[in-house]
Design a protein around this motif. Structure first.
Motif, PDB file in Angstrom:
ATOM      1  N   PRO A   2     -30.500  -8.525 -18.084  1.00 20.79           N
ATOM      2  CA  PRO A   2     -31.203  -9.063 -19.254  1.00 20.79           C
ATOM      3  C   PRO A   2     -31.113  -8.180 -20.497  1.00 20.79           C
ATOM      4  O   PRO A   2     -31.756  -7.142 -20.584  1.00 20.79           O
ATOM      5  CB  PRO A   2     -32.638  -9.183 -18.781  1.00 20.79           C
ATOM      6  CG  PRO A   2     -32.775  -8.210 -17.666  1.00 20.79           C
ATOM      7  CD  PRO A   2     -31.417  -8.097 -17.035  1.00 20.79           C
ATOM      8  N   ALA A  60     -34.468 -11.897 -22.128  1.00 14.21           N
ATOM      9  CA  ALA A  60     -34.680 -12.740 -20.950  1.00 14.21           C
ATOM     10  C   ALA A  60     -34.940 -14.205 -21.303  1.00 14.21           C
ATOM     11  O   ALA A  60     -35.459 -14.522 -22.376  1.00 14.21           O
ATOM     12  CB  ALA A  60     -35.848 -12.200 -20.136  1.00 14.21           C
ATOM     13  N   ASP A 118     -37.241 -16.040 -20.190  1.00 18.21           N
ATOM     14  CA  ASP A 118     -38.667 -16.323 -20.412  1.00 18.21           C
ATOM     15  C   ASP A 118     -39.143 -16.008 -21.832  1.00 18.21           C
ATOM     16  O   ASP A 118     -40.184 -16.523 -22.257  1.00 18.21           O
ATOM     17  CB  ASP A 118     -39.518 -15.570 -19.383  1.00 18.21           C
ATOM     18  CG  ASP A 118     -39.536 -16.296 -18.034  1.00 18.21           C
ATOM     19  OD1 ASP A 118     -39.176 -17.496 -17.998  1.00 18.21           O
ATOM     20  OD2 ASP A 118     -39.912 -15.669 -17.028  1.00 18.21           O
ATOM     21  N   SER A 124     -35.632 -21.074 -16.018  1.00 18.01           N
ATOM     22  CA  SER A 124     -36.712 -20.236 -15.487  1.00 18.01           C
ATOM     23  C   SER A 124     -37.216 -20.786 -14.154  1.00 18.01           C
ATOM     24  O   SER A 124     -37.388 -20.036 -13.183  1.00 18.01           O
ATOM     25  CB  SER A 124     -37.848 -20.160 -16.512  1.00 18.01           C
ATOM     26  OG  SER A 124     -38.854 -19.285 -16.061  1.00 18.01           O
ATOM     27  N   GLY A 135     -35.815 -16.658 -14.741  1.00 19.24           N
ATOM     28  CA  GLY A 135     -36.638 -16.373 -15.917  1.00 19.24           C
ATOM     29  C   GLY A 135     -36.498 -14.964 -16.460  1.00 19.24           C
ATOM     30  O   GLY A 135     -36.607 -14.750 -17.666  1.00 19.24           O
ATOM     31  N   ARG A 136     -36.277 -13.986 -15.572  1.00 23.71           N
ATOM     32  CA  ARG A 136     -36.190 -12.598 -16.024  1.00 23.71           C
ATOM     33  C   ARG A 136     -34.757 -12.152 -16.237  1.00 23.71           C
ATOM     34  O   ARG A 136     -34.502 -11.005 -16.595  1.00 23.71           O
ATOM     35  CB  ARG A 136     -36.897 -11.685 -15.021  1.00 23.71           C
ATOM     36  CG  ARG A 136     -38.288 -12.212 -14.659  1.00 23.71           C
ATOM     37  CD  ARG A 136     -39.082 -11.223 -13.863  1.00 23.71           C
ATOM     38  NE  ARG A 136     -39.811 -10.357 -14.769  1.00 23.71           N
ATOM     39  CZ  ARG A 136     -40.718  -9.448 -14.391  1.00 23.71           C
ATOM     40  NH1 ARG A 136     -40.982  -9.283 -13.107  1.00 23.71           N
ATOM     41  NH2 ARG A 136     -41.333  -8.705 -15.267  1.00 23.71           N
ATOM     42  N   ASP A 137     -33.802 -13.043 -15.990  1.00 21.84           N
ATOM     43  CA  ASP A 137     -32.390 -12.724 -16.251  1.00 21.84           C
ATOM     44  C   ASP A 137     -32.060 -12.988 -17.721  1.00 21.84           C
ATOM     45  O   ASP A 137     -32.865 -13.536 -18.465  1.00 21.84           O
ATOM     46  CB  ASP A 137     -31.476 -13.579 -15.357  1.00 21.84           C
ATOM     47  CG  ASP A 137     -31.575 -13.189 -13.889  1.00 21.84           C
ATOM     48  OD1 ASP A 137     -32.169 -12.129 -13.599  1.00 21.84           O
ATOM     49  OD2 ASP A 137     -31.081 -13.953 -13.047  1.00 21.84           O
ATOM     50  N   ASP A 138     -30.861 -12.611 -18.111  1.00 17.93           N
ATOM     51  CA  ASP A 138     -30.430 -12.804 -19.499  1.00 17.93           C
ATOM     52  C   ASP A 138     -30.484 -14.280 -19.884  1.00 17.93           C
ATOM     53  O   ASP A 138     -30.229 -15.167 -19.064  1.00 17.93           O
ATOM     54  CB  ASP A 138     -28.993 -12.289 -19.652  1.00 17.93           C
ATOM     55  CG  ASP A 138     -28.570 -12.248 -21.103  1.00 17.93           C
ATOM     56  OD1 ASP A 138     -29.029 -11.345 -21.827  1.00 17.93           O
ATOM     57  OD2 ASP A 138     -27.803 -13.134 -21.528  1.00 17.93           O
ATOM     58  N   ASP A 139     -30.820 -14.518 -21.165  1.00 21.40           N
ATOM     59  CA  ASP A 139     -31.008 -15.909 -21.622  1.00 21.40           C
ATOM     60  C   ASP A 139     -29.723 -16.735 -21.557  1.00 21.40           C
ATOM     61  O   ASP A 139     -29.785 -17.973 -21.574  1.00 21.40           O
ATOM     62  CB  ASP A 139     -31.658 -15.951 -23.008  1.00 21.40           C
ATOM     63  CG  ASP A 139     -30.969 -15.073 -24.038  1.00 21.40           C
ATOM     64  OD1 ASP A 139     -29.750 -14.881 -23.918  1.00 21.40           O
ATOM     65  OD2 ASP A 139     -31.658 -14.612 -24.965  1.00 21.40           O
TER      66      ASP A 139
END
Lengths: 309, 309
Positions: A239, A242, A244, A278, A283-287
């Motif tokens: 990330p 992220a 999220d 998400s 959700g906590r990975d790269d957008d």
């Protein structure tokens, strides 16, 4: 006692952005006290030469500038005014000091928090940042700021260290946040569209490295396409920013639209894609993981695979 | 009889793009015959020194390169293979010559037209253009091309005059069209998002000239935001590129998605905005008219007013 010119600084929130800001201020020779609930973040801050405190109130004691580098309005409120378990920064900082608040939040939240600060004798600079962790660490942030001339006067020397570009957007808190939300609407749509387009290209059988080369030189380009598609080409979803974050920010846009009766259909479809990504565990990975959502749905073979780790 | 090297050229379709291409070729000293159903376009072509013909077949007689600068697959098909009232270009052009086809269309349509050309002894270069009328007139187009080595060999000297950038994307017609559709997906989404964002900013009470300045220097920027939002700031919706172009192009994306079972939710929401704007009477106005649609819906006061002329 120190004169006001060599103002004491607190940085609350020492994640990737806050640690960068604090380190930049320390490198500039300023004394910085700080707080974060995460022990690893605190350790890095102390290594950089910061004075660690046990809570936001202790970190902010007698500070004339309190820089808050957290993610949400609720976190900002807890830092400013405390929780059941600890006092807030406003209770201990210098009267006439300034809060420099950087979380991306709804303009109405900014106005509410600013009013409470002003009622307590503290100025509030609405100062959302952009630039990411690398620019936070190098003191090259962009800040979209609004607030009273007194708030700017006290914050200016600190902003000059943290940022290369400071937009002075008005004399009332909330204007900076409004500019930031317009930016986030576009940024979120462009990330979702970049992921939709690059996976669509893959589905058409195109060489997606060549697509990147052609699009970045064409009218279909965006800052986000150019910045995020390389994550998809490399299959690297660690990330930088992220999923999220955009669930939150496009969620704020959606609520602002509801409150103002202003439709935002393109942003709404992008929000649903971030929410699906998400919900699928990323959700906590790269957008740019929105591309993996498309790959999972459609059975595409992307670099690095389509599965969340 | 002329040697093949000094190939005879026809340009079919003399609208803003086709006239620019024809004029550039004429300025380079080439002999160009041409056709367009619109008398005003024909007059400008003759003024520029072109040899006007009465239909596509007459314009293409003995030509070894036929450049087709029309908007749709159906128009391209009529130019190539004729209609009830006239013969097509393929019937009269030189065997072994090449069709340089620039309309933005579905890759399946390209493949179908290319097969019919090849069956008639004519090569087909899939060569969608971008750059707009100014760059067509100055010979600075970008072309996303695919086709056989023979097609490129014959087209190259002409492409070198028309365009500053020619992407050679593969040896089969349809690949160029696929690249163009990926570009149009992004371009259409970015225009719709730019219009949504700049009117949202206006609704928030922001100075939209300042929003333009800040966003073009921020992560929310796109090529289209930078290019189209000035139309909104000036209230000038004279068509540089019309709303109905994106109704068509995002309509093609939607149909390609249906055929491939590939969802394109962000492009779909942008398509609906272009369709609403066209339905509201602004189909032939500039594509930034999506901003006027938002203004009409929400009662905003934009520069130049929100009403279509």
């Amino acid at each position: 006692m120190k004169p006001a010119e060599t103002s004491q600084i607190a940085v609350i929130g020492l994640g990737s952005m806050g640690l960068g800001v604090a380190s930049t201020l320390l490198r500039a020779g300023r004394t910085v006290s700080g707080y974060d609930p995460v022990p690893e973040a605190c350790a890095k801050f102390e290594e950089a030469g910061g004075r660690l405190a046990t809570d936001p109130a202790a970190a902010s004691r007698d500070a004339s500038v309190v820089v808050i580098v957290v993610v949400t309005a609720a976190q900002t409120e807890a830092v400013l005014f405390g929780t059941d378990s600890h006092e807030g920064a406003v209770a201990t900082m210098r009267r006439g000091g300034v809060v420099l608040s950087s979380a991306t939040m709804a303009p109405d939240d900014v106005r509410r928090l600013a009013e409470r600060c002003e009622a307590a004798g503290v100025d509030y600079l609405d100062a959302p940042m952009s630039g990411g962790m690398a620019r936070a660490a190098s003191g090259e942030l962009t800040v979209m700021a609004s607030g009273s001339p007194a708030a700017f006067a006290l914050a200016d020397p600190i902003l000059a260290i943290m940022a290369t570009t400071v937009y002075r957007l008005g004399d009332k808190p909330g204007i900076g946040a409004s500019f930031k939300m317009v930016n986030q609407l576009l940024a979120g749509v462009h990330i979702a569209a970049a992921c939709e387009a690059i996976t669509f290209a893959k589905r058409l059988g195109l060489d997606i490295n060549k697509v990147f080369e052609v699009i970045t030189a064409s009218a279909g380009n965006s800052w986000m396409f150019e910045n995020r598609v390389p994550h998809v080409l490399k299959g690297d979803y660690s990330p930088a920013s992220a999923v999220d974050i955009f669930v939150k920010d496009l969620g704020i846009v959606a609520n602002m639209g509801l409150a103002a009766k202003f439709p935002t259909p393109v942003a709404a479809s992008a929000l649903q894609l971030f929410l699906m990504t998400s919900a699928a565990g990323m959700g906590r990975d790269d957008d740019a993981s929105v591309a993996r959502l498309f790959a999972q749905m459609t059975g595409l073979d992307l670099p690095g695979g389509a599965k969340a780790k």
